[in-house]
Design a protein around this motif. Structure first.
Motif, PDB file in Angstrom:
ATOM      1  N   ILE A   1       0.900  -1.391   0.050  1.00 36.49           N
ATOM      2  CA  ILE A   1       0.044   0.106  -0.210  1.00 36.49           C
ATOM      3  C   ILE A   1       0.890   1.185   0.195  1.00 36.49           C
ATOM      4  CG2 ILE A   1      -1.839   1.272   1.315  1.00 36.49           C
ATOM      5  CD1 ILE A   1      -2.861  -1.422   2.243  1.00 36.49           C
ATOM      6  N   ASN A   2       1.845   1.367   0.780  1.00 36.18           N
ATOM      7  CA  ASN A   2       3.003   2.427   0.694  1.00 36.18           C
ATOM      8  C   ASN A   2       3.492   2.530  -0.418  1.00 36.18           C
ATOM      9  OD1 ASN A   2       2.254   2.878   3.790  1.00 36.18           O
ATOM     10  ND2 ASN A   2       4.158   1.601   3.929  1.00 36.18           N
ATOM     11  N   LYS A   3       3.777   1.361  -1.128  1.00 33.43           N
ATOM     12  CA  LYS A   3       4.559   1.573  -2.486  1.00 33.43           C
ATOM     13  C   LYS A   3       3.495   2.217  -3.544  1.00 33.43           C
ATOM     14  CE  LYS A   3       8.186  -1.599  -3.073  1.00 33.43           C
ATOM     15  NZ  LYS A   3       8.467  -2.742  -4.011  1.00 33.43           N
ATOM     16  N   ASP A   4       2.307   1.446  -3.387  1.00 31.63           N
ATOM     17  CA  ASP A   4       1.042   2.197  -4.304  1.00 31.63           C
ATOM     18  C   ASP A   4       1.035   3.718  -4.228  1.00 31.63           C
ATOM     19  OD1 ASP A   4       0.729  -0.251  -5.095  1.00 31.63           O
ATOM     20  OD2 ASP A   4      -1.044  -0.625  -3.711  1.00 31.63           O
ATOM     21  N   ASN A   5       0.917   4.087  -2.868  1.00 35.29           N
ATOM     22  CA  ASN A   5       0.838   5.775  -2.746  1.00 35.29           C
ATOM     23  C   ASN A   5       1.988   6.422  -3.019  1.00 35.29           C
ATOM     24  OD1 ASN A   5      -1.768   5.415  -1.481  1.00 35.29           O
ATOM     25  ND2 ASN A   5      -0.875   4.836   0.679  1.00 35.29           N
ATOM     26  N   GLN A   6       3.213   5.881  -2.637  1.00 36.37           N
ATOM     27  CA  GLN A   6       4.413   6.537  -3.410  1.00 36.37           C
ATOM     28  C   GLN A   6       4.384   6.831  -4.790  1.00 36.37           C
ATOM     29  OE1 GLN A   6       8.497   5.396  -1.859  1.00 36.37           O
ATOM     30  NE2 GLN A   6       7.482   4.620  -0.067  1.00 36.37           N
ATOM     31  N   LEU A   7       4.010   5.696  -5.335  1.00 38.44           N
ATOM     32  CA  LEU A   7       4.179   5.637  -6.836  1.00 38.44           C
ATOM     33  C   LEU A   7       3.171   6.930  -7.401  1.00 38.44           C
ATOM     34  CD1 LEU A   7       6.231   4.684  -9.194  1.00 38.44           C
ATOM     35  CD2 LEU A   7       3.960   2.895  -9.627  1.00 38.44           C
ATOM     36  N   ALA A   8       2.009   6.713  -6.952  1.00 35.80           N
ATOM     37  CA  ALA A   8       0.834   7.639  -7.256  1.00 35.80           C
ATOM     38  C   ALA A   8       1.272   9.161  -6.928  1.00 35.80           C
ATOM     39  CB  ALA A   8      -0.533   7.335  -6.623  1.00 35.80           C
ATOM     40  N   GLU A   9       1.835   9.499  -5.850  1.00 35.66           N
ATOM     41  CA  GLU A   9       2.283  10.718  -5.589  1.00 35.66           C
ATOM     42  C   GLU A   9       3.265  11.272  -6.401  1.00 35.66           C
ATOM     43  OE1 GLU A   9       4.036  12.871  -1.678  1.00 35.66           O
ATOM     44  OE2 GLU A   9       2.727  10.890  -1.138  1.00 35.66           O
ATOM     45  N   PHE A  10       4.203  10.265  -6.924  1.00 32.44           N
ATOM     46  CA  PHE A  10       5.393  10.611  -7.666  1.00 32.44           C
ATOM     47  C   PHE A  10       4.630  11.127  -9.004  1.00 32.44           C
ATOM     48  CE2 PHE A  10       8.432   9.250 -10.998  1.00 32.44           C
ATOM     49  CZ  PHE A  10       9.518  10.149 -10.672  1.00 32.44           C
ATOM     50  N   ALA A  11       3.690  10.060  -9.624  1.00 36.26           N
ATOM     51  CA  ALA A  11       3.088  10.359 -10.827  1.00 36.26           C
ATOM     52  C   ALA A  11       2.430  11.760 -11.006  1.00 36.26           C
ATOM     53  CB  ALA A  11       2.190   9.013 -11.006  1.00 36.26           C
ATOM     54  N   ASP A  12       1.824  12.225  -9.855  1.00 34.01           N
ATOM     55  CA  ASP A  12       1.096  13.524  -9.645  1.00 34.01           C
ATOM     56  C   ASP A  12       2.228  14.518  -9.726  1.00 34.01           C
ATOM     57  OD1 ASP A  12      -1.458  12.233  -9.104  1.00 34.01           O
ATOM     58  OD2 ASP A  12      -1.345  12.305  -6.952  1.00 34.01           O
ATOM     59  N   LYS A  13       3.160  14.386  -9.005  1.00 34.44           N
ATOM     60  CA  LYS A  13       4.201  15.454  -9.067  1.00 34.44           C
ATOM     61  C   LYS A  13       4.819  15.515 -10.468  1.00 34.44           C
ATOM     62  CE  LYS A  13       5.569  15.622  -4.264  1.00 34.44           C
ATOM     63  NZ  LYS A  13       6.638  14.963  -3.333  1.00 34.44           N
ATOM     64  N   VAL A  14       5.191  14.362 -11.201  1.00 34.65           N
ATOM     65  CA  VAL A  14       5.645  14.546 -12.600  1.00 34.65           C
ATOM     66  C   VAL A  14       4.820  14.966 -13.435  1.00 34.65           C
ATOM     67  CG1 VAL A  14       6.228  13.023 -14.580  1.00 34.65           C
ATOM     68  CG2 VAL A  14       7.145  12.387 -12.226  1.00 34.65           C
ATOM     69  N   LEU A  15       3.466  14.868 -13.471  1.00 34.30           N
ATOM     70  CA  LEU A  15       2.425  15.580 -14.493  1.00 34.30           C
ATOM     71  C   LEU A  15       2.390  16.800 -14.040  1.00 34.30           C
ATOM     72  CD1 LEU A  15      -0.137  12.301 -14.539  1.00 34.30           C
ATOM     73  CD2 LEU A  15       1.395  13.464 -16.407  1.00 34.30           C
ATOM     74  N   GLN A  16       2.419  17.354 -12.751  1.00 31.69           N
ATOM     75  CA  GLN A  16       2.341  18.557 -12.514  1.00 31.69           C
ATOM     76  C   GLN A  16       3.649  19.501 -12.909  1.00 31.69           C
ATOM     77  OE1 GLN A  16       1.403  18.792  -8.295  1.00 31.69           O
ATOM     78  NE2 GLN A  16      -0.361  17.767  -8.723  1.00 31.69           N
ATOM     79  N   GLY A  17       4.571  18.772 -13.256  1.00 34.55           N
ATOM     80  CA  GLY A  17       5.763  19.353 -13.632  1.00 34.55           C
ATOM     81  C   GLY A  17       7.003  19.563 -12.608  1.00 34.55           C
ATOM     82  N   LYS A  18       6.523  19.054 -11.169  1.00 31.37           N
ATOM     83  CA  LYS A  18       7.307  19.610 -10.178  1.00 31.37           C
ATOM     84  C   LYS A  18       8.411  18.457  -9.802  1.00 31.37           C
ATOM     85  CE  LYS A  18       3.384  21.397  -7.606  1.00 31.37           C
ATOM     86  NZ  LYS A  18       2.451  21.033  -6.482  1.00 31.37           N
ATOM     87  N   MET A  19       8.492  17.543 -10.793  1.00 26.99           N
ATOM     88  CA  MET A  19       9.516  16.213 -10.563  1.00 26.99           C
ATOM     89  C   MET A  19       9.988  15.956 -11.841  1.00 26.99           C
ATOM     90  SD  MET A  19      10.888  14.523  -7.928  1.00 26.99           S
ATOM     91  CE  MET A  19       9.752  14.216  -6.589  1.00 26.99           C
ATOM     92  N   ASN A  20      11.254  15.869 -12.150  1.00 28.54           N
ATOM     93  CA  ASN A  20      12.025  15.305 -13.468  1.00 28.54           C
ATOM     94  C   ASN A  20      12.819  14.525 -13.240  1.00 28.54           C
ATOM     95  OD1 ASN A  20      13.775  16.902 -12.626  1.00 28.54           O
ATOM     96  ND2 ASN A  20      13.546  18.501 -14.209  1.00 28.54           N
ATOM     97  N   GLN A  21      13.018  13.654 -11.930  1.00 33.24           N
ATOM     98  CA  GLN A  21      13.924  12.613 -11.817  1.00 33.24           C
ATOM     99  C   GLN A  21      13.218  11.664 -10.654  1.00 33.24           C
ATOM    100  OE1 GLN A  21      17.593  14.567 -11.167  1.00 33.24           O
ATOM    101  NE2 GLN A  21      16.887  15.091  -8.877  1.00 33.24           N
ATOM    102  N   PRO A  22      13.956  10.592 -10.800  1.00 28.91           N
ATOM    103  CA  PRO A  22      13.383   9.437  -9.928  1.00 28.91           C
ATOM    104  C   PRO A  22      13.672   9.892  -8.314  1.00 28.91           C
ATOM    105  CG  PRO A  22      14.728   8.469 -11.246  1.00 28.91           C
ATOM    106  CD  PRO A  22      14.889   9.960 -11.735  1.00 28.91           C
TER     107      PRO A  22
END
Lengths: 153, 190
Positions: free
Chosen positions: A6-27
């Protein structure tokens, strides 16, 4: 499902949100190799595939082209073979052929009865002739009906 | 009472702000211009979704085919599902059909090359090839995996919106998302 998953699911979903908002461009997860690879995949998707919408001008152009295409398709819509065949206005020979066939059938059925004038068994002969005449008349009727229907169209 | 009933059945005046249901009712009543508003409203999502999974050169063609199919079958649209959901299903069918036709014509091997040659400003051959490869990988995923990725990336829906749309809870949606990304990764690693 474990709490770890569940933690992994949440982390990945959060990461995807940030990438799509342009707030993250690296792992983000350097410690978890599995998650790191999934984050790389998300970044790869974001960087490789386009997500922009068509602007108003392009939308208008596409609508115009869509209408033109539909008009073209309507005009060149495929006519079934049998409709083409029985289109007597553009294909009068078929109509003529149908009439000739009808006359021939009628002749083949009626001429023998006229020549012979009946058989040795008058009752049977008359019955046969009547049946033949009815069948012939029926076929001719059907052919004329087909001709009439397609001529109307 | 009778007047109210009559008004319920009569479409409101045609306006771009009218709901999908009202526009569809107008279309069914013979006002074909209602379709223009539906087109303008739904084109962005359809286009983004198609562009995400279909090579650049074929995007407009596939998009047009989707709307042609929509206009042809709109008369039989009963409204059991939302129009956007119906259109999304139609889009998936048409994209699948596009790939089926390509496979039949044995074009897939040629596709990356021809698309890589497309002269689109800012796109190198390598990136175009990568794009086509990724698009095929997406198309090869199981439907539920592909769908969650398209809803999040192509249509930019939030996870709670995806959960609502797919009748799942948020936890299940995020789990599906992670499994989908993992499946895509595995596909790309092959």
């Amino acid at each position: 499902m474990s709490q770890h998953d569940i933690n992994k699911d949440n982390q990945l979903a959060e990461f995807a949100d940030k990438v799509l908002q342009g707030k993250m461009n690296q792992p983000a997860s350097s410690s978890d190799l599995d998650l790191l690879r999934l984050e790389e995949t998300i970044l790869h998707l974001k960087q490789t595939l386009p997500t922009d919408s068509p602007d108003a001008a392009k939308t208008k152009q596409m609508l115009v082209r869509l209408k033109a295409r539909m008009k073209r398709e309507e005009e060149t819509a495929e006519v079934p073979f049998w409709k083409k065949l029985f289109d007597f206005q553009s294909n009068p020979q078929v109509g003529m052929l149908l009439v000739i066939v009808a006359v021939l059938i009628l002749a083949v059925i009626t001429v023998p009865s006229l020549e012979l004038g009946g058989s040795s068994n008058p009752t049977t002969g008359t019955a046969n002739n009547n049946t033949n005449f009815l069948i012939g008349g029926g076929i001719v009727g059907v052919l004329l009906l087909v001709y009439w229907i397609f001529r109307r169209k | 009472m009778a007047t109210t009933k009559y008004m319920e059945n009569t479409p409101n005046p045609l306006s771009p702000q009218a709901t999908d249901e009202v526009l569809i009712a107008h279309f069914k009543a013979g006002r074909t211009e209602a379709f223009d508003f539906l087109y303008q409203r739904h084109l962005p999502n359809v286009y983004k979704r198609v562009r995400y999974v279909v090579p650049e050169n074929d995007v407009e063609d596939v998009t047009q085919e989707i709307f042609i199919a929509a206009i042809k079958s709109l008369a039989s649209f009963r409204g059991d599902a939302q129009f956007s959901t119906w259109l999304r299903t139609l889009t998936n069918h048409k994209v699948a059909e596009f790939y089926r036709k390509r496979t039949r014509k044995q074009e897939p091997m040629l596709a990356p090359l021809s698309d890589a040659n497309a002269t689109i400003t800012g796109n190198t051959s390598k990136s175009m090839e990568e794009r086509v490869y990724l698009q095929r990988a997406l198309q090869d995923l199981p439907e539920n995996y592909r769908e969650v990725l398209l809803l999040r990336f192509a249509e930019d829906l939030q996870f709670n919106e995806i959960a609502h749309l797919t009748n799942q809870n948020l936890e299940a949606t995020k789990s599906l998302f992670r499994r989908a990304v993992a499946a895509l990764r595995a596909h790309l690693d092959k």
